[in-house]
Design a protein around this motif. Structure first.
Motif, mmCIF file in Angstrom:
data_model
loop_
_atom_site.group_PDB
_atom_site.id
_atom_site.type_symbol
_atom_site.label_atom_id
_atom_site.label_comp_id
_atom_site.label_asym_id
_atom_site.label_seq_id
_atom_site.Cartn_x
_atom_site.Cartn_y
_atom_site.Cartn_z
ATOM 1 N N ALA A 267 -43.198 -23.414 17.125
ATOM 2 C CA ALA A 267 -43.849 -22.365 16.340
ATOM 3 C C ALA A 267 -43.107 -21.048 16.525
ATOM 4 O O ALA A 267 -42.435 -20.837 17.540
ATOM 5 N N PRO A 268 -43.202 -20.120 15.574
ATOM 6 C CA PRO A 268 -42.589 -18.799 15.749
ATOM 7 C C PRO A 268 -43.357 -17.993 16.793
ATOM 8 O O PRO A 268 -44.591 -18.071 16.876
ATOM 9 N N ALA A 269 -42.639 -17.219 17.596
ATOM 10 C CA ALA A 269 -43.269 -16.384 18.620
ATOM 11 C C ALA A 269 -42.546 -15.046 18.682
ATOM 12 O O ALA A 269 -41.319 -14.986 18.540
ATOM 13 N N GLY A 285 -46.890 -8.312 25.204
ATOM 14 C CA GLY A 285 -47.087 -9.740 25.422
ATOM 15 C C GLY A 285 -46.644 -10.542 24.212
ATOM 16 O O GLY A 285 -46.180 -10.001 23.203
ATOM 17 N N TRP A 286 -46.805 -11.861 24.317
ATOM 18 C CA TRP A 286 -46.372 -12.773 23.266
ATOM 19 C C TRP A 286 -47.469 -12.955 22.222
ATOM 20 O O TRP A 286 -48.647 -13.032 22.547
ATOM 21 N N VAL A 287 -47.024 -13.039 20.962
ATOM 22 C CA VAL A 287 -47.924 -13.304 19.842
ATOM 23 C C VAL A 287 -47.336 -14.451 19.033
ATOM 24 O O VAL A 287 -46.133 -14.458 18.731
ATOM 25 N N SER A 288 -48.173 -15.419 18.697
ATOM 26 C CA SER A 288 -47.709 -16.561 17.919
ATOM 27 C C SER A 288 -48.863 -17.111 17.088
ATOM 28 O O SER A 288 -50.033 -17.018 17.477
ATOM 29 N N CYS A 289 -48.511 -17.696 15.964
ATOM 30 C CA CYS A 289 -49.526 -18.337 15.127
ATOM 31 C C CYS A 289 -49.848 -19.740 15.598
ATOM 32 O O CYS A 289 -50.811 -20.355 15.134
ATOM 33 N N GLU A 295 -51.635 -23.829 20.785
ATOM 34 C CA GLU A 295 -52.671 -22.893 20.373
ATOM 35 C C GLU A 295 -52.033 -21.535 20.069
ATOM 36 O O GLU A 295 -51.016 -21.171 20.662
ATOM 37 N N PRO A 296 -52.603 -20.767 19.147
ATOM 38 C CA PRO A 296 -52.049 -19.443 18.855
ATOM 39 C C PRO A 296 -52.226 -18.482 20.021
ATOM 40 O O PRO A 296 -53.123 -18.647 20.860
ATOM 41 N N SER A 297 -51.371 -17.470 20.083
ATOM 42 C CA SER A 297 -51.435 -16.446 21.120
ATOM 43 C C SER A 297 -51.702 -15.085 20.482
ATOM 44 O O SER A 297 -51.175 -14.783 19.407
ATOM 45 N N TYR A 298 -52.524 -14.272 21.152
ATOM 46 C CA TYR A 298 -52.855 -12.931 20.684
ATOM 47 C C TYR A 298 -52.518 -11.923 21.775
ATOM 48 O O TYR A 298 -52.591 -12.238 22.967
ATOM 49 N N LEU A 299 -52.177 -10.719 21.369
ATOM 50 C CA LEU A 299 -51.994 -9.619 22.307
ATOM 51 C C LEU A 299 -53.223 -8.728 22.216
ATOM 52 O O LEU A 299 -53.429 -8.034 21.215
#
Length: 409
Positions: A267-269, A285-289, A295-299
């Motif tokens: 996935a893109p990050a 921090g890292w953000v990814s869909c 699982e997606p990541s949120y900042l």
């Protein structure tokens, strides 16, 4: 400006047809055009053409029949079709629509009584005008006659050929062969060819970063398109910087960091730094869909807001399909949106894919469409093009042939 009586009468006729169609829609529901399947569609079309010719040659006996194709009737029928098409075009076409819109059939244009009655009336006025043109072709311009005839052929094919049009969806999987499609009613249709999905590829737009309100679950109107590392933007009072971007990344379960991963499910990050423009608070921090694996990541930006990345939008997707016809010959096609493959009388369109897997989809949804009247429509369209060119070329000659006022003196 007051309309002439002829136009008033002609538009009133169209209004009555629309009201009658609406009443039929409420009473009987949608039109089922399955009765127009071959050969019945062709039989009805031949009888319809005979009726038009019969009406034309009865106009001397009953002059009121000329009102069906005089200038007032043609203009009012065309204007009414334009208005009705706009109404239906602005209405979402969904067979499941309920309420008044669904009751009146506005959400099902091709099967609604009002639209089809006005379409048939417009076709009739055009057809009678064409018969009159052909009957008096020596007094008419050939290019104009051909243009009117071509329009009439397209209309007849659309009305009486609607029952012959087949639409089936075919769900193909990489490495698997299928020759069966499903209609919108769930009925299986045997196709005259077999399809094998060899490869599915997708190009996506760059990742986009939004500021998300976690309480209302609404995202900001502005966003940061991460087309390269180092891009930045001010969103909802936050200064967002994309420090690092990885197109294909995987997430470590221990640290939660994202790293390069050339594997299915990547996935893109984006590594993001955010600073509040008033308070000066900083977060990174890292953000990814995410993907169907990660699982997606949120900042998180404090307690309420967060930087989020929705799923990347598809820019272009393509299916490489192997087709085997009834003679056993194989052909390879690249099918994408607005670029269908043609096999005999069939057109194969790219419709969808497995949205959960995205670019890693191994499933492609194709739509196979067959129109038995397509050849007639194809010839009619070329005829319209040729007649238009002839009109353009001959218009200058007619203007040049007109005597000038000075010559008349």
């Amino acid at each position: 400006m007051t309309l002439q009586w002829g136009y008033k009468r002609a538009f009133a006729r169209c209004a009555l047809l629309f009201v009658a169609g609406t009443a039929l829609q409420i009473i009987f529901g949608d039109i089922d055009n399955s009765f127009l399947r071959y050969p019945w569609g062709l039989i009805v079309a031949i009888n319809y053409l005979y009726l038009l010719v019969l009406i034309h040659f009865q106009t001397d006996r009953w002059p009121w029949l000329k009102r069906l194709y005089d200038g007032y009737a043609c203009v009012s029928a065309l204007a009414s079709m334009v208005v009705v098409t706009i109404i239906f075009g602005l209405t979402r076409q969904d067979p499941a629509t309920e309420g008044l819109i669904g009751l009146l059939g506005f959400s099902r244009m091709t099967s609604s009584w009002p639209f089809n009655i006005l379409l048939l009336y417009f076709t009739t006025t055009t057809g009678l005008a064409v018969v009159d043109d052909l009957h008096h072709w020596r007094q008419r311009r050939l290019a104009a006659v051909l243009s009117h005839l071509a329009v009439f052929v397209v209309l007849v094919a659309g009305v009486f050929g609607s029952g012959d049009k087949q639409r089936v969806n075919v769900t193909t999987q990489v490495g698997h062969t299928t020759h069966v499609g499903l209609t919108d009613k769930g009925e299986q249709v045997q196709l005259p060819f077999a399809l094998t999905l060899k490869e599915f590829t997708m190009d996506e737009y760059p990742p986009k970063l939004y500021v998300l309100d976690t309480r209302t679950e609404s995202s900001s109107m502005d966003f940061l398109s991460v087309e390269a590392e180092g891009v930045e933007a001010d969103i909802e009072g936050w200064h967002i910087v994309a420090e690092r971007s990885i197109d294909m990344a995987g997430r470590r379960t221990e640290s939660g960091e994202w790293q390069q991963m050339d594997h299915v499910g990547a996935a893109p990050a984006v590594y993001v730094k955010a600073r509040h423009q008033l308070s000066g608070e900083e977060f990174e921090g890292w953000v990814s869909c995410g993907s169907f694996i990660f699982e997606p990541s949120y900042l998180m930006l404090g307690g309420r807001y967060a930087v989020a990345m929705p799923r990347r939008e598809a820019k272009r997707y393509l299916s490489r399909v192997e087709l085997r016809d009834e003679e056993g010959q194989t052909h390879l096609y690249n099918i994408e949106v607005n670029h269908p493959a043609r096999v005999g009388g069939w057109y194969i369109y790219q419709m969808g894919y497995d949205t959960q897997r995205g670019r890693w989809s191994e499933v492609s949804v194709l739509e196979c469409v067959r129109d038995g009247w397509y050849s007639a429509v194809h010839i009619a369209l070329w005829t319209m093009l040729v007649s238009g060119v002839v009109m353009f070329l001959t218009a200058g000659g007619r203007r040049a042939a007109k005597p000038r006022k000075e010559d008349k003196r």
